[in-house]
Design an enzyme around this catalytic site. Structure first.
Site, short mmCIF file in Angstrom:
data_model
loop_
_atom_site.label_atom_id
_atom_site.label_comp_id
_atom_site.label_asym_id
_atom_site.label_seq_id
_atom_site.Cartn_x
_atom_site.Cartn_y
_atom_site.Cartn_z
N HIS A 17 0.84 -1.20 0.00
CA HIS A 17 0.00 0.00 0.00
C HIS A 17 0.87 1.25 0.00
CE1 HIS A 17 -2.80 -2.91 2.22
NE2 HIS A 17 -3.54 -2.54 1.17
N LYS A 19 -0.96 -6.64 -7.91
CA LYS A 19 -1.20 -7.78 -7.01
C LYS A 19 -2.58 -8.36 -7.28
CE LYS A 19 -1.42 -10.30 -3.15
NZ LYS A 19 -2.72 -10.05 -2.63
N SER A 43 0.47 -8.85 1.50
CA SER A 43 -0.98 -8.85 1.56
C SER A 43 -1.42 -8.66 3.00
CB SER A 43 -1.52 -10.19 1.03
OG SER A 43 -2.87 -10.37 1.44
P1 AMP Z 1 -6.45 -3.98 -0.42
O1 AMP Z 1 -6.32 -3.17 0.83
O2 AMP Z 1 -5.92 -5.38 -0.27
O3 AMP Z 1 -7.81 -3.90 -1.04
O4 AMP Z 1 -5.46 -3.32 -1.47
C1 AMP Z 1 -5.56 -1.95 -1.81
C2 AMP Z 1 -4.71 -1.68 -3.01
O5 AMP Z 1 -3.35 -1.99 -2.73
C3 AMP Z 1 -5.11 -2.53 -4.23
O6 AMP Z 1 -5.02 -1.74 -5.40
C4 AMP Z 1 -4.09 -3.61 -4.21
O7 AMP Z 1 -3.85 -4.19 -5.48
C5 AMP Z 1 -2.88 -2.88 -3.71
N1 AMP Z 1 -1.92 -3.83 -3.14
C6 AMP Z 1 -2.15 -4.75 -2.17
N2 AMP Z 1 -1.05 -5.48 -1.94
C7 AMP Z 1 -0.10 -5.03 -2.80
C8 AMP Z 1 1.26 -5.39 -3.07
N3 AMP Z 1 1.87 -6.39 -2.41
N4 AMP Z 1 1.92 -4.71 -4.03
C9 AMP Z 1 1.31 -3.71 -4.70
N5 AMP Z 1 0.04 -3.32 -4.50
C10 AMP Z 1 -0.66 -3.97 -3.56
#
Ligand code: AMP
Length: 284
Positions: free
Chosen positions: A39, A151, A187
């Site tokens: 993030h 991701k 993640s």
């Molecule tokens: P989330 O909180 O899991 O919904 O993720 C929010 C945003 O962060 C989304 O656009 C994800 O694709 C991105 N994201 C999550 N994990 C990663 C990572 N390891 N590398 C790059 N972007 C990420």
């Protein structure tokens, strides 16, 4: 400059209206919180490219299935605010479910076809939930730019297609996958992994890399590439794959022959934790 946390839609609009009136560039980073270095990489890029950076933190119930981890999803809000503050975020939009959804909500955003493979069949309604909440966040914050990680590759393709198909006035900025030193994609769900499961979790990226090498060394048949990757899965008895698929980079449909750039995407269960990851590959 201090970070401001805002909960309601009228409040975030009140904050952003004058900024927009001054024609300043607004960047949005949509998240579900439990922020990690992945993030942070999105936030950093937004900070470089935009005048005002908005991070939304919302665990969206609409994108979780009835047997999924909505209730146990981590919600470390104080820690998340500290991360946002460290990276120079201007506004955190952290609504409650009641701020976002009408009861009953009768209108949804759905991008057809792009949800037919990969995670789509395993998570019915998931991408409709994602597209709906992202469209809401776009309508609430009217960002010039919005940042999404590769991701969640299928999600990125779906959001991009929604923006294209519905003529939304936002530029989608894709960001590379941020990984742990051993290759595991970062993640929020990695915190679920038990100590004994953490090492096994790298089997996904190991399988994807094996598939990539097979493609780069000239293999054009998806089935042959997939067999090589599945062999890697078979070395970790505790890991249960949902899928490993080779898809085109625009509509994420399985390809019948590898002739150009493709994405290799997979999902596995490690104990009670579902992990996804993907890599790009091109025949040499
Ligand atoms: P989330 O909180 O899991 O919904 O993720 C929010 C945003 O962060 C989304 O656009 C994800 O694709 C991105 N994201 C999550 N994990 C990663 C990572 N390891 N590398 C790059 N972007 C990420």
């Amino acid at each position: 400059v201090t970070l401001l946390k805002v909960q309601t839609i009228p409040d975030i609009r009140r904050q952003l209206d004058p900024i927009r009136a001054e024609r300043r560039v607004i960047g949005l980073v949509p998240t579900m919180g439990a922020l990690h270095a992945g993030h942070a990489s999105l936030i950093k890029r937004a900070r470089e490219e935009c005048d005002t950076v908005v991070v939304s933190i919302f665990v969206n119930p609409l994108q979780f299935g009835p047997d999924e981890d909505y209730l146990r999803y981590p919600r470390p809000i104080e820690k998340d605010l500290a991360v946002c503050s460290d990276y120079g975020v201007d506004l955190v939009f952290a609504p409650e479910v009641g701020d976002i959804y009408t009861v009953p909500q009768l209108t949804f955003a759905e991008v057809t076809r792009l949800d037919a493979h990969l995670c789509g069949p395993f998570r019915p309604g998931h991408f409709r939930g994602v597209a709906t909440v992202v469209l809401k966040l776009f309508n609430i914050t009217c960002p010039d730019r919005a940042y999404f990680g590769e991701k969640d590759y299928q999600q990125l393709c779906i959001i991009r297609r929604m923006v294209e198909d519905l003529n939304l006035a936002v530029t989608i900025v894709p960001m590379p996958i941020f990984r742990e030193p051993d290759g595991l994609a970062m993640s929020s769900r990695n915190v679920y992994l038990q100590p004994g499961e953490r090492a096994s979790a790298t089997v996904l990226i190991r399988a994807l890399e094996t598939a990539r090498k097979s493609i780069q060394s000239g293999e054009r048949k998806p089935d042959v590439v997939k067999e090589a990757a599945k062999h890697v899965f078979s070395t970790e008895g505790s890991v249960r794959p949902d899928y490993l698929e080779i898809v085109d980079t625009r509509e994420v449909q399985p390809v019948s022959e590898i002739t150009g750039a493709v994405r290799i995407a997979g999902a596995v269960w490690v104990g009670r934790t579902r992990l996804i990851d993907n890599v790009e590959a091109s025949p040499s």
